[in-house]
Write an enzyme that holds these catalytic residues in place. Structure first.
Site, PDB file in Angstrom:
ATOM      1  N   LYS A 103       0.929  -1.097   0.022  1.00 58.79           N
ATOM      2  CA  LYS A 103       0.007  -0.041  -0.171  1.00 58.79           C
ATOM      3  C   LYS A 103       0.943   1.313   0.067  1.00 58.79           C
ATOM      4  O   LYS A 103       1.389   1.644   0.952  1.00 58.79           O
ATOM      5  CB  LYS A 103      -0.886  -0.067   1.308  1.00 58.79           C
ATOM      6  CG  LYS A 103      -1.928   1.223   1.130  1.00 58.79           C
ATOM      7  CD  LYS A 103      -2.202   1.646   2.390  1.00 58.79           C
ATOM      8  CE  LYS A 103      -1.619   2.834   3.021  1.00 58.79           C
ATOM      9  NZ  LYS A 103      -1.511   4.053   2.381  1.00 58.79           N
TER      10      LYS A 103
ATOM     11  N   GLY B 146       6.737   5.024   8.090  1.00 63.00           N
ATOM     12  CA  GLY B 146       6.129   6.249   8.312  1.00 63.00           C
ATOM     13  C   GLY B 146       6.384   6.946   9.649  1.00 63.00           C
ATOM     14  O   GLY B 146       7.518   6.871  10.024  1.00 63.00           O
TER      15      GLY B 146
ATOM     16  N   THR C  17       6.322   8.313  13.488  1.00 60.73           N
ATOM     17  CA  THR C  17       6.168   7.525  14.680  1.00 60.73           C
ATOM     18  C   THR C  17       4.771   7.552  15.159  1.00 60.73           C
ATOM     19  O   THR C  17       4.270   6.560  15.834  1.00 60.73           O
ATOM     20  CB  THR C  17       7.128   8.380  15.678  1.00 60.73           C
ATOM     21  OG1 THR C  17       8.432   8.124  15.397  1.00 60.73           O
ATOM     22  CG2 THR C  17       7.222   7.728  17.358  1.00 60.73           C
TER      23      THR C  17
ATOM     24  N   THR D 143       2.006   7.322  13.537  1.00 63.02           N
ATOM     25  CA  THR D 143       1.178   6.347  12.955  1.00 63.02           C
ATOM     26  C   THR D 143       1.695   4.825  13.137  1.00 63.02           C
ATOM     27  O   THR D 143       0.991   3.887  13.365  1.00 63.02           O
ATOM     28  CB  THR D 143       1.407   6.539  11.401  1.00 63.02           C
ATOM     29  OG1 THR D 143       1.036   7.737  11.245  1.00 63.02           O
ATOM     30  CG2 THR D 143       0.294   5.527  10.649  1.00 63.02           C
TER      31      THR D 143
ATOM     32  N   GLU E 124       9.753   1.286  10.928  1.00 64.69           N
ATOM     33  CA  GLU E 124      10.880   2.431  10.468  1.00 64.69           C
ATOM     34  C   GLU E 124      10.110   3.824  10.674  1.00 64.69           C
ATOM     35  O   GLU E 124       9.162   4.299   9.622  1.00 64.69           O
ATOM     36  CB  GLU E 124      11.355   2.300   8.911  1.00 64.69           C
ATOM     37  CG  GLU E 124      11.997   0.969   8.890  1.00 64.69           C
ATOM     38  CD  GLU E 124      13.379   0.624   9.461  1.00 64.69           C
ATOM     39  OE1 GLU E 124      13.780   1.506  10.139  1.00 64.69           O
ATOM     40  OE2 GLU E 124      14.022  -0.542   9.176  1.00 64.69           O
TER      41      GLU E 124
ATOM     42  N   CYS F 259      13.679  10.881   6.592  1.00 63.67           N
ATOM     43  CA  CYS F 259      13.777  10.372   7.756  1.00 63.67           C
ATOM     44  C   CYS F 259      15.243  10.544   8.475  1.00 63.67           C
ATOM     45  O   CYS F 259      15.411  10.891   9.635  1.00 63.67           O
ATOM     46  CB  CYS F 259      13.332   8.915   7.907  1.00 63.67           C
ATOM     47  SG  CYS F 259      14.504   7.734   7.012  1.00 63.67           S
TER      48      CYS F 259
ATOM     49  N   GLU G 107      10.394  16.857  14.746  1.00 65.04           N
ATOM     50  CA  GLU G 107      10.731  16.700  13.316  1.00 65.04           C
ATOM     51  C   GLU G 107       9.967  17.422  12.470  1.00 65.04           C
ATOM     52  O   GLU G 107       8.747  16.884  12.225  1.00 65.04           O
ATOM     53  CB  GLU G 107      10.500  15.050  13.418  1.00 65.04           C
ATOM     54  CG  GLU G 107      10.989  14.499  11.752  1.00 65.04           C
ATOM     55  CD  GLU G 107      10.605  13.227  11.355  1.00 65.04           C
ATOM     56  OE1 GLU G 107       9.462  12.853  11.815  1.00 65.04           O
ATOM     57  OE2 GLU G 107      11.220  12.592  10.777  1.00 65.04           O
TER      58      GLU G 107
HETATM   59  P1  NAD Z   1       2.576   8.700   7.679  1.00 65.93           P
HETATM   60  O1  NAD Z   1       2.612   8.020   9.042  1.00 65.93           O
HETATM   61  O2  NAD Z   1       1.540   9.722   7.790  1.00 65.93           O
HETATM   62  O3  NAD Z   1       2.257   7.759   6.483  1.00 65.93           O
HETATM   63  C1  NAD Z   1       2.651   6.536   6.205  1.00 65.93           C
HETATM   64  C2  NAD Z   1       1.844   5.488   5.686  1.00 65.93           C
HETATM   65  O4  NAD Z   1       1.024   5.096   6.556  1.00 65.93           O
HETATM   66  C3  NAD Z   1       0.963   5.955   4.399  1.00 65.93           C
HETATM   67  O5  NAD Z   1       0.834   5.113   3.497  1.00 65.93           O
HETATM   68  C4  NAD Z   1      -0.188   6.138   5.197  1.00 65.93           C
HETATM   69  O6  NAD Z   1      -1.245   6.161   4.514  1.00 65.93           O
HETATM   70  C5  NAD Z   1      -0.304   4.844   6.223  1.00 65.93           C
HETATM   71  N1  NAD Z   1      -1.183   5.337   7.224  1.00 65.93           N
HETATM   72  C6  NAD Z   1      -1.835   6.422   7.602  1.00 65.93           C
HETATM   73  N2  NAD Z   1      -2.541   6.245   9.058  1.00 65.93           N
HETATM   74  C7  NAD Z   1      -2.204   4.672   9.252  1.00 65.93           C
HETATM   75  C8  NAD Z   1      -3.124   4.015  10.289  1.00 65.93           C
HETATM   76  N3  NAD Z   1      -3.918   4.362  11.088  1.00 65.93           N
HETATM   77  N4  NAD Z   1      -2.990   2.621  10.089  1.00 65.93           N
HETATM   78  C9  NAD Z   1      -2.060   2.033   8.646  1.00 65.93           C
HETATM   79  N5  NAD Z   1      -1.422   2.724   8.065  1.00 65.93           N
HETATM   80  C10 NAD Z   1      -1.560   4.212   7.957  1.00 65.93           C
HETATM   81  O7  NAD Z   1       3.917   9.203   7.310  1.00 65.93           O
HETATM   82  P2  NAD Z   1       4.251  10.007   6.023  1.00 65.93           P
HETATM   83  O8  NAD Z   1       3.991  11.352   6.256  1.00 65.93           O
HETATM   84  O9  NAD Z   1       3.837   9.211   4.801  1.00 65.93           O
HETATM   85  O10 NAD Z   1       5.902   9.983   6.071  1.00 65.93           O
HETATM   86  C11 NAD Z   1       6.560  10.727   6.843  1.00 65.93           C
HETATM   87  C12 NAD Z   1       7.119  10.192   8.093  1.00 65.93           C
HETATM   88  O11 NAD Z   1       7.694   9.053   7.780  1.00 65.93           O
HETATM   89  C13 NAD Z   1       8.214  10.871   8.837  1.00 65.93           C
HETATM   90  O12 NAD Z   1       8.092  10.845  10.114  1.00 65.93           O
HETATM   91  C14 NAD Z   1       9.388  10.436   8.564  1.00 65.93           C
HETATM   92  O13 NAD Z   1      10.512  10.246   9.149  1.00 65.93           O
HETATM   93  C15 NAD Z   1       9.189   8.795   8.355  1.00 65.93           C
HETATM   94  N6  NAD Z   1      10.029   8.115   7.698  1.00 65.93           N
HETATM   95  C16 NAD Z   1      10.806   6.994   8.307  1.00 65.93           C
HETATM   96  C17 NAD Z   1      11.713   6.255   7.516  1.00 65.93           C
HETATM   97  C18 NAD Z   1      12.586   5.150   8.192  1.00 65.93           C
HETATM   98  O14 NAD Z   1      13.221   4.350   7.593  1.00 65.93           O
HETATM   99  N7  NAD Z   1      12.738   5.433   9.600  1.00 65.93           N
HETATM  100  C19 NAD Z   1      11.782   6.574   6.149  1.00 65.93           C
HETATM  101  C20 NAD Z   1      10.902   7.426   5.590  1.00 65.93           C
HETATM  102  C21 NAD Z   1      10.007   8.247   6.107  1.00 65.93           C
END
Ligand code: NAD
Length: 486
Positions: free
Chosen positions: A172, A223, A225, A227, A245, A279, A377
Site C-alpha cells: 500500500k 512512516g 512515529t 502512525t 521504520e 527520515c 521533526e
Molecule cells: P505517515 O505515518 O503519515 O504515513 C505513512 C503510511 O502510513 C502511509 O502509507 C499512510 O497512508 C499510512 N497510514 C496512515 N495512517 C495509518 C493507520 N492508522 N494505519 C495504517 N497505516 C496508516 O507518514 P508520512 O507522512 O507518509 O511519512 C513521513 C514520516 O515517515 C516521517 O516521520 C519520516 O521520518 C518517516 N520516515 C521514516 C523512515 C525510516 O526508515 N525510519 C523513512 C522514511 C520516512
C-alpha cells in the site's frame, strides 16, 4: 512527458483490478491534477489478501533460484524503464529528476543484491547423540505500508526481502504517491505467480484495514512515529510481526577543526536532500562555537546558490514540499520561530503567490534546545543551527530525544570523531559522511524511531519464522516388533 500511459490500475491476483472509485493525484510543483488513482474498497483488499494466501504455501516452497530470478525480473523491468519511472516519480513526488533517477537506480541495485541473500539453516548441535538445526521459513502474507518521501525505494526495501524469503506481499503506497508502485506492479504481472505481489491504493483507512486484517502475518511499515504506534496497536489484535521504520531527529556534530567553507555543502545536503523530507535528514546541526559564525555564514552563502523549483526543470536542485498538509505543517514551524523571536539566518519568508508547495530553505540561528524546531521533526526545509563548546554536553544534547534513527559526526580528529560517535544513541552513526546505505547493511531506529530493521541478513530474517528441530538419535524407548506384519 513520460511514455507511461496515464491509466493506473491496481494489481490484484496478478491482474488489473476493475477501478471502482478514484481520487486525484497532484503535481506538487504546480498543484495540478496529474492522474486519478484507484481507491480500493475493503472487498478489493480482501481479494488481494486471499490471492496472496492461496499462493503463499507453493511460493514459500519454491526454489531459492526461482525467487532470486523473480527479483532480477523486477530489476529488469525498472532498468528497461528508468527514464519513465524517474519522470513519473518527479511528477508525483516533486523531487528533481537527478534524484528521481538515483532512486530508481538504487531500487534496481537493491533487487539485484537482495536476490543474492539467503538464510542458510543453522546447525547448532551435530553429535552422535543429537542433531539440532534452526531453519527459516516464510511468514506467509506481508502487508507493506509505504510513505511519500521515497515511494519507490522504500517499497522495494520491503518487496525484495519479502519475495526472496518466499512470502507474498500486498503493498500500500502513500495516498499521495501511489503511481510508481501501481506502474511497477502492472509491468511485473508476468514476473511472478499471481498473488505474490499486489498493489492496492487508497487513503489511510486502507492501511488501518491491513493492520487489523487476520489474513496478514506481518506489517512492514515506514512512516511517522505517531502512525507507527497506531499500527502497533491495531496489529496487536492478531499479534502480527512488525517492522517499524519511523521518524527521526538526527543530530550532526561538527568539531572545531573543519574548514567551514569546505564542509558547508556537505552539511547543507545532509540536511536538505529531498527537501529535508527525509527520515535521516540532519535535523539538528551542532557546530562548535569556535567556527559557528563562519559555518553559518558559509551555509547561508551556499543556500543562496541552490536552485529551488519544479523537479522537471533540469537545473532544479530542490523541489517543492510533497503535499499540502506537509506544506502547512512546515509553515507552522516557521510561524512558531517568528512568534518566539528566533532569528532566521536565511529564508523564513514564504511567497504565497507562487504556484506549488514551495518553502525556501530556512536556517534558524541558535534557537533554544527546548524550542519546537529543535525538539520535533519538521520534515521540511527548516534547520536549527546550534552552538556547542563542551563534548559531554553536546553528546547529552544529541541523545536527549525520543528519537534515535541516525546521527553524524564531522571532524579531522578521528579519535574524537570516533569517541563521540560511539556514544550516540542511533541506529546508524555516520562519521565524516552521511546517508550511506547498502542492501547488506542493517538499517533501523533506536527508541521511538522504530522496531526491527531493514536490509542485511538481519532485515531478511524479519520476514521469516524460525523453527528449531531437535533430533535425539539415541532413541530411548523400545522398538515394537514388526515381525509378522505384512
Ligand atoms: P505517515 O505515518 O503519515 O504515513 C505513512 C503510511 O502510513 C502511509 O502509507 C499512510 O497512508 C499510512 N497510514 C496512515 N495512517 C495509518 C493507520 N492508522 N494505519 C495504517 N497505516 C496508516 O507518514 P508520512 O507522512 O507518509 O511519512 C513521513 C514520516 O515517515 C516521517 O516521520 C519520516 O521520518 C518517516 N520516515 C521514516 C523512515 C525510516 O526508515 N525510519 C523513512 C522514511 C520516512
Amino acid at each position: 512527458m513520460t511514455q507511461f500511459s496515464r491509466e493506473f490500475t491496481m494489481t490484484i491476483a496478478g491482474q488489473s483490478a476493475p477501478v471502482e472509485a478514484t481520487y486525484p493525484i497532484h503535481n506538487p510543483a504546480t498543484c495540478e491534477i496529474i492522474a486519478w488513482a484507484p481507491r480500493a474498497n475493503e472487498r478489493q483488499l480482501n481479494q488481494a489478501i486471499a490471492a496472496a494466501r492461496s499462493t503463499c504455501s507453493t511460493w514459500g516452497r519454491s526454489p531459492l533460484e526461482q525467487r532470486s530470478a523473480a527479483l532480477h525480473d523486477i530489476a529488469d523491468v525498472l532498468a528497461q524503464n528508468i527514464a519513465d519511472f524517474a519522470e513519473l516519480l518527479t511528477l508525483e513526488q516533486g523531487k528533481p529528476r537527478y534524484a528521481a533517477e538515483a532512486e530508481i537506480l538504487a531500487s534496481i541495485t537493491w533487487c539485484r543484491e537482495i536476490a543474492k541473500q539467503s538464510l542458510p539453516q543453522e546447525l547448532v548441535v551435530d553429535t552422535a547423540e543429537r542433531r539440532v538445526v534452526t531453519h527459516f521459513s516464510p511468514l506467509g502474507v506481508v502487508g507493506a505500508i509505504v510513505p511519500w518521501n521515497f515511494p519507490m525505494s522504500l517499497a522495494i526495501w520491503k518487496i525484495a526481502p519479502a519475495v526472496m524469503t518466499g512470502n507474498c506481499i500486498v503493498v500500500k503506497p502513500s495516498p499521495f504517491t501511489p503511481l510508481c508502485a501501481l506502474k511497477l506492479a502492472d509491468l511485473c504481472r508476468e514476473c511472478l505467480p499471481p498473488g505474490v505481489f499486489s498493489v492496492v491504493t487508497g487513503g489511510d483507512e486502507l492501511g488501518k484495514w491491513m493492520t487489523l486484517h487476520p489474513g496478514i502475518d506481518k506489517i512492514a511499515f515506514t512512516g511517522s512515529t505517531e502512525t507507527g504506534k497506531d499500527v502497533m496497536r491495531s496489529a496487536a489484535g492478531t499479534l502480527k510481526r512488525l517492522t517499524l521504520e519511523l521518524g527521526g531527529n538526527d543530530p550532526a556534530i561538527v568539531l572545531p577543526d573543519v574548514d567551514p567553507r569546505a564542509i558547508a555543502p556537505q552539511l547543507f545536503w545532509a540536511a536538505f536532500r529531498n527537501n529535508a523530507q527525509y527520515c535521516n535528514a540532519t535535523k539538528r546541526l551542532y557546530v562548535h562555537e569556535q567556527i559557528y559564525d563562519e559555518v553559518l555564514r558559509e551555509l547561508v552563502d551556499y543556500t543562496l546558490t541552490v536552485k529551488v523549483g519544479d523537479g522537471a526543470d533540469p537545473d532544479t536542485q530542490l523541489g517543492p514540499l510533497q503535499n499540502e498538509p506537509q506544506y502547512r505543517k512546515v509553515i507552522q514551524y516557521i510561524d512558531d520561530c517568528i512568534r518566539n523571536g528566533y532569528r532566521f539566518a536565511v529564508g523564513g519568508t514564504i511567497d504565497r503567490r507562487r504556484r506549488g508547495w514551495f518553502i525556501p530553505v530556512t536556517l534558524v540561528d541558535n534557537p533554544p534546545e527546548t524550542s519546537r524546531i529543535v525538539a520535533e521533526e519538521p520534515f521540511g526545509p527548516i534547520l536549527p543551527v546550534l552552538k556547542w563548546s563542551d563534548e559531554e554536553d553536546v553528546i547529552a544534547r544529541a541523545n536527549d530525544s525520543p528519537f534515535g534513527l541516525g546521527a553524524s559526526v564531522w571532524g579531522h580528529d578521528l579519535a574524537a570523531v570516533q569517541r563521540i560517535g560511539a556514544r550516540l544513541d542511533a541506529g546508524t552513526v555516520w562519521l565524516n559522511e552521511v546517508h550511506q546505505y547498502s542492501p547488506h547493511q542493517a538499517f533501523g531506529g533506536h527508541k521511538q524511531s522504530g522496531i526491527g530493521c531493514e536490509n542485511s541478513l538481519h532485515g531478511l530474517m524479519e520476514y521469516t519464522n524460525w523453527t528449531t528441530i531437535t533430533l535425539n538419535r539415541k532413541v530411548a524407548f523400545g522398538r515394537r516388533s514388526t515381525d509378522g506384519i505384512a
